[in-house]
Every structure is written in structure tokens, then in C-alpha cells.
Design a protein around this motif. Structure first.
Motif, PDB file in Angstrom:
ATOM      1  N   GLU B  44     -14.173 -46.350  79.110  1.00 30.09           N
ATOM      2  CA  GLU B  44     -15.747 -47.110  79.728  1.00 30.09           C
ATOM      3  C   GLU B  44     -16.338 -48.089  79.385  1.00 30.09           C
ATOM      4  O   GLU B  44     -15.495 -49.373  78.556  1.00 30.09           O
ATOM      5  N   VAL B  45     -16.169 -49.461  79.461  1.00 31.65           N
ATOM      6  CA  VAL B  45     -16.682 -50.793  79.666  1.00 31.65           C
ATOM      7  C   VAL B  45     -18.064 -51.033  79.648  1.00 31.65           C
ATOM      8  O   VAL B  45     -18.460 -50.288  81.002  1.00 31.65           O
ATOM      9  N   TYR B  46     -19.032 -51.074  78.377  1.00 24.08           N
ATOM     10  CA  TYR B  46     -20.101 -52.183  78.946  1.00 24.08           C
ATOM     11  C   TYR B  46     -20.131 -53.213  78.312  1.00 24.08           C
ATOM     12  O   TYR B  46     -20.284 -53.555  77.069  1.00 24.08           O
ATOM     13  N   ARG B  47     -20.790 -54.077  79.654  1.00 24.32           N
ATOM     14  CA  ARG B  47     -21.086 -55.711  78.619  1.00 24.32           C
ATOM     15  C   ARG B  47     -19.735 -56.086  77.986  1.00 24.32           C
ATOM     16  O   ARG B  47     -19.813 -56.883  76.733  1.00 24.32           O
ATOM     17  N   GLY B  48     -18.880 -55.791  78.644  1.00 24.36           N
ATOM     18  CA  GLY B  48     -16.998 -56.489  78.203  1.00 24.36           C
ATOM     19  C   GLY B  48     -16.880 -55.957  77.498  1.00 24.36           C
ATOM     20  O   GLY B  48     -15.802 -55.626  76.435  1.00 24.36           O
ATOM     21  N   ALA B  49     -17.612 -54.438  76.571  1.00 21.08           N
ATOM     22  CA  ALA B  49     -17.102 -53.641  75.617  1.00 21.08           C
ATOM     23  C   ALA B  49     -15.705 -52.805  75.780  1.00 21.08           C
ATOM     24  O   ALA B  49     -17.390 -52.406  76.316  1.00 21.08           O
ATOM     25  N   GLU B  50     -15.090 -52.547  75.681  1.00 19.74           N
ATOM     26  CA  GLU B  50     -14.301 -51.188  75.658  1.00 19.74           C
ATOM     27  C   GLU B  50     -14.194 -50.396  74.695  1.00 19.74           C
ATOM     28  O   GLU B  50     -14.506 -49.963  74.056  1.00 19.74           O
ATOM     29  N   TYR B  51     -14.981 -48.972  75.541  1.00 22.41           N
ATOM     30  CA  TYR B  51     -15.108 -47.304  74.854  1.00 22.41           C
ATOM     31  C   TYR B  51     -14.278 -46.552  74.736  1.00 22.41           C
ATOM     32  O   TYR B  51     -13.943 -46.714  76.862  1.00 22.41           O
ATOM     33  N   ILE B  53     -13.311 -43.109  75.918  1.00 23.76           N
ATOM     34  CA  ILE B  53     -13.879 -42.152  75.803  1.00 23.76           C
ATOM     35  C   ILE B  53     -12.728 -40.723  75.818  1.00 23.76           C
ATOM     36  O   ILE B  53     -11.973 -41.008  76.662  1.00 23.76           O
TER      37      ILE B  53
END
Lengths: 452, 112
Positions: B44-51, B53
Motif C-alpha cells: 500500500e502507498v501512503y503519500r509516496g511511502a510504500e508499506y 502489508i
């Protein structure tokens, strides 16, 4: 006196207040983790509470006061006499609507900073930081830019010193319509300094620290957009002479500012989404919500100086640049939790400097040379320097008195509980709501209490 | 008796339930679970940061059946839950020693 104008100003002031509570509280609250959403929202609410009072006591006076002869009480062009209208004593009540409007600007600027310190700042430190920071960073900058001080277009300003004076005003006057320097650059720099002084959240860059409720964030962004019309369109000064010509000019400017605010935000949503689509294959809701804010931030100083086409260009650039800038914190290793730097500092700089290129009067792209661009860069740099120095000093003082950061255990448990004794959500347990699986101790205690 | 356990994609749950009901399965236990197989979750990507999961949501179905039905039930689940894409899930069968119906005390086959 124009009653329509004053009615609009009351609405504008209320709109800007709505930008802090609930809009910013929701925008930031949704982005934080479920264990710190209440603390996030409390930082916005406490800004209304504390800055609202301080503003009436000495904030307005420190930004705008004049003596009985009507001369500015400015000290070296840096700030006005805080005691001239202390508690608004001696100030003409017919100007109270204007005071209220300006009050809401101070409130939201201070609240904006809270996004950088999510999850780890002591609430008591925030409460002490608020009045000190607005006093040493916000009120002086408001005086310098809007109160006829060093960063304005007055005869005794930096702009006048650089490019001379025409008819008692700077020949090339700086433009900050509704707060590119005073609000966004100021809050962005303060967020950066605090993030650096606080250090990273536990697990930053190692474990996922995801937003816990993006619908809240999107509602908040939508409300911010609505409130921004009060912010920008409310910043137009009504012509005092009341002639038909100046009335028509006022109406034209009102429409321009409304349109520019709208298309810049719209373009920034597109800009942010395009960057995301190219980089990660998907346009996200958090990106769209952030794009709205990035565009609104950039158009804030520029909304009266650009054509609608210029506003669209500014919005696109701001949306795209802010989308790229939020990644800087991972590159440089500072934990600006909710991207106050990436959105407000970068967006504020895009808007403030962009005026030098895009202003229909004085802009480089309109064949008017680079003088306005130089002036805009200088006021942006001065605002950054001022904000950095005084945020650092204020934060040092707060650190010495009560400390800045909660302890490790409190941070892991969540600042909602450690700082406020509350948790945001209670979904009960798997078997029976709120009941213990082994014995009904909770229920028994309630019963005992009821019979006693 | 056998315990058939299946872990499937959530959007396939309704199809599988209908197919099992049509076959005549009287009851089952269903839970929402999370886990990962060879595909290792998703990003998942939040404001360019990839997590990354690691755990993805799945549905787990548990059915206790007579020995003779186990093979058919496995086939039905595999046929209805299959999309051909990665992450379709697993089905496995285990022996069950005894079963008791709590209401009546009926034992084994009578309790199914």
C-alpha cells in the motif's frame, strides 16, 4: 458603511475558524493512528482555546497597533506595541470584525504545526508552546507583512530598500495576499524545527505507521477547501471611498480570488494524482486530499495577483512538487509525521515565489522583469529565517521547563491514553460487550455502585 | 468423519456457500481470518511511502462431514473458489475422532 461587506466578513471569520475545528482536526485526525487521533484533534481544539485568548489580549495589538495619532507603534519594523490595545482596550469596536477575522488566522497557523509532532509531543508542552510561538513568531511576521513592517510595501521595508520608493511606497511591493509567508511558510518551518528537536517516532521508517481513517481525512480536506474561501476571499480590503468604480473593482477582485482559489485547488488535485499514478500506478484518496491542501496553500499568497490560467499553472506545479516533497522526510530522516513541511512549507514557497513568475502585474512571465521575483524570494527567506530562529528558541525554553517528548511506554501505548486518559474507539470484546471472559467483574462493580 | 478446512478469497465466499448448500451441507463454521501464502501480502502507498502489508484478509470455512462426502466437498470448494490468480487459497482434510451435539448429547455420525 457597507453592511453586505461586514456580513461577509463575519461569515469569512467563521469559515476560517471552521478550518481549524473541525476541518484540520479531521484532516490530521484521520491521518494519525487510532491510538493518537484524539490527541491530534485536541491540538487543534487547544489552539482555538489558547491562541484565541492571546490574540485578543496582545496579539492584535502586537500585529497592527497604532498610537493615538494614528502612527504605527512598530519597533524597527519587526512588531508593534503589544500593550497599545491590550485586551482591545482603546480599540474602536467598529473594527472588531476585522480583529476576529485576523484571530482565526493565528489560530489555524498554530494548529497547522501540530501535524509535524503527532504521536509523541507532550500535550503540556504543546499548551505552553502555543502562546509563546504565536508571540515570537506569528505576531511579528503578521506585523512585518500585513502591519506595515519590514516585509510589507511601506517606505521603511526591505522591498523599498532594495528597489527604491515611488509616491511613499516601495516601487516593487511584495505580495502576500492571505498568508503564504505569515501562515504557511511560518507553520512549515516551525513544524520542521519541532520535528528535528523531537526526533523520530518509534518505528519510523521500519514499521508501517498508516493513517487510521482516510474518510475522516477526506471530509477534513473538503471542509478546509470550503473554509479557504473565507481565508482568501475574506482577505480583500473593501474600498473606503464607496464610489461606483471602486465598488465594481471590489466585486471583480472578489470573483477573481474565488475563481483562482477554486482552480488552483482543482489543478493541484490533478497534479498530485498524476505524480502518484506515474510513480506508484494508482491515484490514492490521501493523495487527492493532500492535493487539495497543496493547491490551496500555494494560491493563498497569490490569489489576487494571478489570472485564472496562472492559478491553474500554480496549482499543478504545487500539487506535483508537494507530492514529490513529502518523500523527502524518508530521504533526510526527519519525522514530519503528517507532512507539514512537504505540504505547507513547500506549497507556501511555491506560491510566494511563484508570484514572481506568474503575477499579471510585475511577473517575469508577463515581461515585467525579475524585480518582483527577487522581492518575493527575499521575503520568503526572511520569513523562514525568522520562524526557524524563534521556533527553536521557544521550543528550547519549553524543553527546559517541562520537556518535549512523552516517554517510550506512553508513546507505545498511545498519547490518547497517556496524555488525555481516553481512547477514541471502543469496539468491545469478542464475547459480550465490555465483559471479561473470566467472571463478570466489571458488571459486578457497576451493580455494587448502583445499590450503594 | 473428516474435518474439511478451506481458506478462500473473501469475494468467493457467497459462491462457495451456495454450492455447498446445494450439495446438502447442513452446517459449517466461517471466520474472517488473515494470512499470507507464496504471494506474501501486498503493497500500500501512503503519500509516496510504500508499506508492505504481510497479511491479507481471507475467509476460513470449517465443515465436519462423513468420510464419503469429504472428497466431493473438497472438489466443490476448489471448483467454486478458483479464479486462477495468485492467492486463491487452500483446502485440507483431517481425520476427526469423535463429535458430540451439545444440545442432545448425540454422538458421531448422528451428531453431524
Amino acid at each position: 458603511m457597507d453592511t453586505g461587506y461586514h456580513a461577509w466578513m463575519l461569515v469569512s471569520a467563521s469559515f476560517v475558524l471552521m478550518m481549524t475545528t473541525p476541518a484540520l482536526a479531521l484532516f490530521y485526525g484521520g491521518m494519525s493512528r487510532s491510538k493518537s487521533v484524539l490527541n491530534m484533534m485536541m491540538m487543534s481544539f487547544s489552539s482555538v482555546g489558547i491562541v484565541g485568548i492571546v490574540y485578543v489580549l496582545w496579539g492584535y495589538s502586537m500585529s497592527y497597533s497604532t498610537n493615538e495619532a494614528g502612527e504605527s507603534t512598530s519597533v524597527l519594523g519587526l512588531f508593534a506595541n503589544p500593550f497599545e490595545w491590550f485586551g482591545l482596550e482603546g480599540y474602536d469596536p467598529s473594527g472588531y470584525i476585522g480583529v476576529g477575522f485576523q484571530l482565526t488566522f493565528a489560530v489555524i497557523t498554530a494548529a497547522l504545526i501540530s501535524g509535524a509532532v503527532a504521536d509523541r509531543l507532550k500535550f503540556s508542552a504543546w499548551v505552553l508552546f502555543l502562546p509563546l510561538w504565536v508571540t515570537f513568531s506569528y505576531f511579528p511576521l503578521a506585523h512585518m507583512v500585513w502591519g506595515g513592517g519590514l516585509l510589507s510595501g511601506e517606505e521603511e521595508s526591505l522591498a523599498a530598500w532594495m528597489f527604491g520608493v515611488t509616491d511613499g511606497m516601495a516601487s516593487v511591493a511584495p505580495v502576500d495576499y492571505a498568508g503564504g509567508t505569515v501562515v504557511h511558510i511560518n507553520a512549515g518551518v516551525a513544524g520542521l524545527i519541532l520535528a528535528l528537536m523531537l526526533g523520530k517516532r518509534l518505528g519510523f521508517g521500519k514499521e508501517p505507521i498508516k493513517p487510521h481513517n482516510l474518510p475522516l481525512t477526506m471530509i477534513g480536506a473538503g471542509l478546509l477547501w470550503l473554509g479557504w474561501y473565507g481565508f482568501n476571499v475574506g482577505s480583500i480590503v473593501f474600498p473606503a471611498d464607496g464610489t461606483e468604480e471602486s465598488n465594481a473593482l471590489f466585486i471583480a477582485e472578489t470573483g477573481l480570488v474565488w475563481l483562482n482559489t477554486t482552480v488552483a485547488a482543482a489543478a493541484a488535485v490533478v497534479g498530485w494524482m498524476v505524480v502518484e499514478k506515474i510513480r506508484h500506478g494508482k491515484a490514492t484518496s490521501l493523495g487527492a486530499a493532500s492535493g487539495v491542501v497543496a493547491g490551496l496553500v500555494a494560491i493563498t499568497p497569490a490569489c489576487g495577483a494571478l489570472s485564472p490560467i496562472g492559478a491553474i499553472i500554480l496549482g499543478l506545479v504545487s500539487g506535483a512538487l508537494c507530492a514529490l516533497a513529502v518523500g523527502l522526510k524518508y530521504k533526510f530522516g526527519y519525522d514530519d509525521a503528517l507532512d507539514v513541511v512537504g505540504v505547507h512549507l513547500v506549497g507556501g514557497l511555491v506560491g510566494t515565489v511563484g508570484i514572481g513568475f506568474l503575477a499579471t502585474s510585475g511577473g517575469l512571465f508577463y515581461g515585467d522583469g525579475a524585480k518582483l521575483l527577487v522581492v518575493q524570494v527575499v521575503i520568503a527567506l526572511f520569513a523562514m529565517l525568522w520562524s526557524a530562529v524563534f521556533t527553536f528558541l521557544v521550543a528550547l525554553l519549553v524543553k527546559a521547563v517541562i520537556g518535549l517528548r512523552v516517554d517510550e511506554e506512553a508513546e507505545i501505548e498511545g498519547v490518547d491514553f497517556s496524555e488525555h486518559g481516553e481512547t477514541a474507539y471502543d469496539f468491545g470484546t469478542a464475547v459480550g460487550r465490555g465483559r471479561s471472559l473470566v467472571g463478570n467483574t466489571t458488571t459486578d462493580k457497576v451493580k455494587e455502585g448502583a445499590s450503594a | 468423519m473428516k474435518l474439511v478446512t478451506a481458506v478462500i478469497k473473501p469475494h468467493k465466499w457467497e459462491d462457495v456457500r451456495e454450492a455447498l448448500e446445494t450439495f446438502g451441507v447442513a452446517g459449517m463454521t466461517v471466520s474472517e481470518v488473515s494470512g499470507y501464502g507464496r504471494q506474501k501480502g501486498h503493497t500500500e502507498v501512503y503519500r509516496g511511502a510504500e508499506y508492505d502489508i504481510a497479511l491479507v484478509p481471507k475467509i476460513r470455512i470449517e465443515i465436519v462431514v462423513e468420510d464419503s462426502d469429504a472428497g466431493d466437498i473438497v472438489d466443490i470448494i476448489v471448483k467454486t473458489a478458483q479464479t486462477g490468480r495468485i492467492g486463491d487459497g487452500k483446502v485440507w482434510v483431517m481425520p476427526v475422532d469423535s463429535v458430540v451435539r451439545v444440545r442432545t448429547g448425540d454422538k458421531d455420525e448422528a451428531a453431524l
